[in-house]
Design an enzyme around this catalytic site. Structure first.
Site, PDB file in Angstrom:
ATOM      1  N   ASP A  91      39.972  45.690  37.050  1.00 33.33           N
ATOM      2  CA  ASP A  91      40.681  44.992  38.261  1.00 33.33           C
ATOM      3  C   ASP A  91      40.443  45.178  39.374  1.00 33.33           C
ATOM      4  O   ASP A  91      40.380  46.246  39.985  1.00 33.33           O
ATOM      5  CB  ASP A  91      42.575  45.319  38.070  1.00 33.33           C
ATOM      6  CG  ASP A  91      43.323  44.796  39.043  1.00 33.33           C
ATOM      7  OD1 ASP A  91      43.822  43.477  38.739  1.00 33.33           O
ATOM      8  OD2 ASP A  91      43.573  45.412  40.067  1.00 33.33           O
ATOM      9  N   TYR A  97      39.835  44.682  48.515  1.00 31.45           N
ATOM     10  CA  TYR A  97      39.584  45.976  48.295  1.00 31.45           C
ATOM     11  C   TYR A  97      37.982  46.345  49.029  1.00 31.45           C
ATOM     12  O   TYR A  97      37.704  47.581  49.008  1.00 31.45           O
ATOM     13  CB  TYR A  97      39.460  46.478  46.874  1.00 31.45           C
ATOM     14  CG  TYR A  97      40.945  45.975  45.995  1.00 31.45           C
ATOM     15  CD1 TYR A  97      42.062  45.937  46.843  1.00 31.45           C
ATOM     16  CD2 TYR A  97      40.811  46.170  44.619  1.00 31.45           C
ATOM     17  CE1 TYR A  97      43.188  45.704  46.205  1.00 31.45           C
ATOM     18  CE2 TYR A  97      42.256  45.934  44.143  1.00 31.45           C
ATOM     19  CZ  TYR A  97      43.114  45.683  44.757  1.00 31.45           C
ATOM     20  OH  TYR A  97      44.537  45.572  44.090  1.00 31.45           O
ATOM     21  N   LYS A 124      40.818  38.948  43.216  1.00 36.88           N
ATOM     22  CA  LYS A 124      42.126  38.283  43.959  1.00 36.88           C
ATOM     23  C   LYS A 124      41.558  37.436  45.036  1.00 36.88           C
ATOM     24  O   LYS A 124      40.714  38.201  45.936  1.00 36.88           O
ATOM     25  CB  LYS A 124      43.213  39.169  44.094  1.00 36.88           C
ATOM     26  CG  LYS A 124      43.506  40.148  42.767  1.00 36.88           C
ATOM     27  CD  LYS A 124      44.553  41.293  43.258  1.00 36.88           C
ATOM     28  CE  LYS A 124      44.654  42.000  42.002  1.00 36.88           C
ATOM     29  NZ  LYS A 124      43.788  43.274  42.144  1.00 36.88           N
ATOM     30  N   HIS A 182      46.660  36.895  45.603  1.00 36.34           N
ATOM     31  CA  HIS A 182      47.064  38.272  45.765  1.00 36.34           C
ATOM     32  C   HIS A 182      48.400  38.466  46.305  1.00 36.34           C
ATOM     33  O   HIS A 182      49.232  39.285  45.811  1.00 36.34           O
ATOM     34  CB  HIS A 182      46.146  38.946  46.890  1.00 36.34           C
ATOM     35  CG  HIS A 182      45.952  40.311  46.631  1.00 36.34           C
ATOM     36  ND1 HIS A 182      44.848  40.872  47.030  1.00 36.34           N
ATOM     37  CD2 HIS A 182      46.785  41.162  45.943  1.00 36.34           C
ATOM     38  CE1 HIS A 182      44.713  42.484  46.718  1.00 36.34           C
ATOM     39  NE2 HIS A 182      45.985  42.562  46.321  1.00 36.34           N
TER      40      HIS A 182
END
Length: 284
Positions: free
Chosen positions: A44, A49, A74, A107
């Site tokens: 994931d 990130y 996302k 997201h």
């Protein structure tokens, strides 16, 4: 690895390895390699990130067949809108060095600049994701942090309903109403940050008894709780022994009384997030 079947028939592993806050190149690559080695097949990730390239590097080094992995990313909060989605997906594909993503999520439902028009914003964003889904670049599409009103907005207008909703879930934050709605709509719920209350719960006498009873760690108990709640937990770590530990959750189940104790447990430090009024960070 066990699987759950999404609404379109796609199989998704019931335990995922998350990449949030894992931006050190050496640690990120080694953690993904270790996760695959111990049995994780579900990775994931998210553009926010800022480590999609590191996942791509790890996957190349692993030599593991792409078709046997389930990769998620996302949409950045700053990239909502029909015109942005295709560019964002192409960027994620390039960074992760893959031709397709198994799952792609919005997201957050309400982002900066779209407080009043979030409904239209999400519909336009979703329309572009539907197109990429039909083209095969996205094998499944879904959302993250969506409450019932956010989901209803898409379900009532979409050609393809969201297949996944990723939510903050752990003892103390079980989001029952949203989970019930998702179940009615055939939307699989993923549980992020399932270990959040670990340091607090381990002080409870009842929980210490559980650790001895099941001969499991606190992290394993919390992951099992999410599995027994019929959600798909996403766990993360850069420590090799913890990656092994977090995968070792398929040889036991919580009995009804222990599950109910964790299900009813509450603590003032752990509350549901305000997905309507919070404005998550914008990553440029």
């Amino acid at each position: 690895m066990e699987n759950v079947t999404l609404a379109n028939g796609l199989k998704m592993p019931v335990l995922g390895f998350g990449m949030w806050q894992n931006t050190n190149e050496d640690e990120a690559v080694k953690s993904v390699l270790k996760a695959i080695e111990v049995g994780f097949r579900h990775i994931d990730n998210a553009a926010a990130y800022q480590n999609e390239e590191l996942v791509g590097k790890a996957l190349r080094e692993s030599g593991f067949p792409r078709e046997q992995l389930f990769l998620t990313s996302k949409l950045r909060n700053a990239a909502h809108g029909y015109e942005n989605v295709r560019r964002e997906v192409e960027e994620s594909l390039k960074k992760m060095d893959t031709d397709y993503l198994d799952l792609y999520l919005i997201h957050w439902p309400v982002v900066e600049g779209h407080g009043e028009d979030w409904a239209e914003d999400n519909r336009e964003t979703w329309k572009a994701m539907e197109e990429l889904y039909k083209e095969g670049k996205l094998k499944a599409i879904g959302v993250s942090n969506f409450s019932i009103n956010h989901l209803e907005n898409l379900v009532s207008h979409a050609e393809v309903k969201p297949m996944v909703n990723q939510l903050l879930i752990h003892p103390g934050v079980t989001q029952d109403e949203v989970r019930d709605y998702c179940r009615e709509q055939g939307i699989v719920v993923q549980a992020y940050s399932p270990l959040n209350p670990l340091s607090v719960l381990r002080k409870e006498d009842r929980v210490r008894e559980m650790l001895q009873k099941y001969d499991k760690t606190m992290a394993q108990i919390l992951l099992r709780f999410c599995l027994d709640l019929d959600t798909v937990p996403l766990t993360k770590s850069a420590h090799m022994y913890r990656i092994e530990e977090n995968f070792d959750v398929f040889d036991f189940e919580l009995d009804e009384k222990d599950f109910e104790y964790l299900y009813q447990w509450q603590h003032s430090d752990f509350q549901e997030s305000d997905n309507q009024n919070e404005r998550p960070p914008q990553i440029s």
